[in-house]
Design an enzyme around this catalytic site. Sequence first.
Site, PDB file in Angstrom:
ATOM      1  N   THR A 192       0.858  -1.190   0.000  1.00  0.00           N
ATOM      2  CA  THR A 192       0.000   0.000   0.000  1.00  0.00           C
ATOM      3  C   THR A 192       0.890   1.236   0.000  1.00  0.00           C
ATOM      4  OG1 THR A 192      -0.004   0.001   2.399  1.00  0.00           O
ATOM      5  CG2 THR A 192      -1.837  -1.099   1.326  1.00  0.00           C
ATOM      6  N   GLU A 337      -5.881  -3.209  -1.489  1.00  0.00           N
ATOM      7  CA  GLU A 337      -6.404  -4.405  -0.816  1.00  0.00           C
ATOM      8  C   GLU A 337      -7.593  -5.022  -1.546  1.00  0.00           C
ATOM      9  OE1 GLU A 337      -5.638  -1.528   0.506  1.00  0.00           O
ATOM     10  OE2 GLU A 337      -4.892  -1.677   2.554  1.00  0.00           O
ATOM     11  N   LYS A 447     -14.107  17.352  12.122  1.00  0.00           N
ATOM     12  CA  LYS A 447     -15.108  17.295  13.186  1.00  0.00           C
ATOM     13  C   LYS A 447     -15.238  18.666  13.831  1.00  0.00           C
ATOM     14  CE  LYS A 447     -16.714  13.944  16.432  1.00  0.00           C
ATOM     15  NZ  LYS A 447     -16.424  12.791  17.255  1.00  0.00           N
ATOM     16  N   TRP A 452     -19.726  16.203  11.741  1.00  0.00           N
ATOM     17  CA  TRP A 452     -18.762  15.896  10.694  1.00  0.00           C
ATOM     18  C   TRP A 452     -18.940  16.755   9.448  1.00  0.00           C
ATOM     19  CZ3 TRP A 452     -14.928  13.141  12.391  1.00  0.00           C
ATOM     20  CH2 TRP A 452     -15.133  12.208  13.419  1.00  0.00           C
TER      21      TRP A 452
END
Length: 562
Positions: A192, A337, A447, A452
């Site tokens: 990754t 992934e 936040k 959010w």
Amino acid sequence: MDGLMMRDGLLIGSILRRAETLFGSKEVVSRRGDGSIVRTTWGEVGRRTRKLMTALKSMGVQPGDRVATFAWNSQRHLELYFAVPMIGAVLHTINIRLPREQIVYIINHAQDRMLFVDKSLACLFAELQEAGSIPSIERFVIIDELAPPAPALPRPALPRSALDYEALIEPASVFEGEPVFDEETASGLCYTSATTGDPKGVLYSHRSTVLHAMGNCMVDGAAMCEREIALPVVPMFHVNAWGMPYSCAMVGAKLVLPGSGFVGQPLAELLEAEKVTCTAGVPTVWTLLYQHLQEKTYDLSHLKTILVGGAAASRTLIENYKRDFGITVIHAWGMTETSPMGTVSRLRSESEGWSQERKLEALLCQGLPVPGVEVRILDEHDRDLPWDGQSPGELLVRGPWIAREYYNNPAATAAFQPEGWFRTGDVAVIDPFGYVRLTDRKKDLIKRKGEWISSVDMENAAVAHPGVLEAAVVARPDAVCDEVPVCLVVKKEPQASVTADDILALLAQRFAKWQLPRPEDILFVESLPKTSVGKLDKKRIRSTMIQPGAAAVPGTPRTPSA
Ligand code: AMP
């Protein structure tokens, strides 16, 4: 009771065999480092791959050995894509843009035995070899991507006793037969592009790779088929170029490999000259190409589809290509992934009755899970959230081409819980039709006073301004509000008249007042840092660009910023 069907395993060799048998004369075109073009066919790629298998075997490569590549998108890299797994070894494609210490880390973590490297990139390994930093590598093979006779360029430093790719293949005989092994055998390894911590290894199998290639060929997937002329701009060192080398071989599509020519002019020239019909890459590539297409005219009438993923495709990007060139931008989501294809945005039949705007909203989503992939979203207590298009939660996925563990990394694997699903770290809503819309990376959400704000939505809103090239929204810690959004804007041209007020007015159309950045938190910058795979590097932006004294210019209200 056992079914009574043949037990032929899903092996990568079967993909190449089909290309050779049915589409042996279809073209594979590569652009070399010096801009020259090499034309060959799937038949010839197959023959050379089988010679390479012999060469690898004669050098002692054993099943399970890791053979690394450090290379751009080329015919020889393609041959390695097949030859290495076809002898039961594992192709480890190293991301050439990773920082040096991460390259050293992953070579040592993977314990690569051989490394095939483009000549233009080889001097790094001469140094690493000299320093004794990568002791597992026993042999280096140089891939020379310049047209013979190579111009008299200064000879780059090469690793000691490096072999030459062509010298290796030339005397080798065509490999007899094809080794047969279990379809679960490892075939590829890709780390990754970690923006935090060490990169994590994802170990693909023959089975996952073949099934993913089939998924790529589904009409509701990437719709790869024999009639396409495909050019993956996504690098072959990043998630197997989204599986395109395998899916193109599977269906016998003409494949065009751009070498290192990923942007602007070289890309536009290749798309035109080879009459490419479909291409794929991250949004930045298409934003830069669009800019170039404004300056110079090309005949791109063959190009029907651009598959965009890796980062969110903006409304502007989708609209611009459709309006100006009749090209459909298909939005897709995936990760290293997930091999990577997870969702693809295509209109369902119900959309017949939808307004243009509603259709566009669906196309802007990351899309429907492709056949083979299942999705769910969980709240912070791991409870399933409704598919109402409004409740954001962490996206989990599962399927036969989704990783079940990281390679030799139990600590990272532990983060997969709950059992049987992969936690993506992405936050999404899913609507009643199953369209997944990413609202953020978990770590990039802002936040404010416990509520959010989606940085991705805000970036998309900002780039809708005609004078804006790109935008990044990140959180700045705030004593009163916890966090506040900071919006960094790159103008298309330095003189473009874009003000903080203009940006705020645009954002106000989509965001509540409390979500908006303060005017002084709209910063005009010359460029935004990117990660090794061309995505916004938010970690760097947070640490270097929004601190006091950083190089950004606050966009004061009503003042056209210079
Ligand atoms: P990588 O493993 O480097 O391919 O990165 C995977 C990550 O890229 C995902 O977890 C997402 O955060 C992001 N990503 C991939 N596709 C998209 C997309 N279409 N829109 C927004 N983010 C995306």
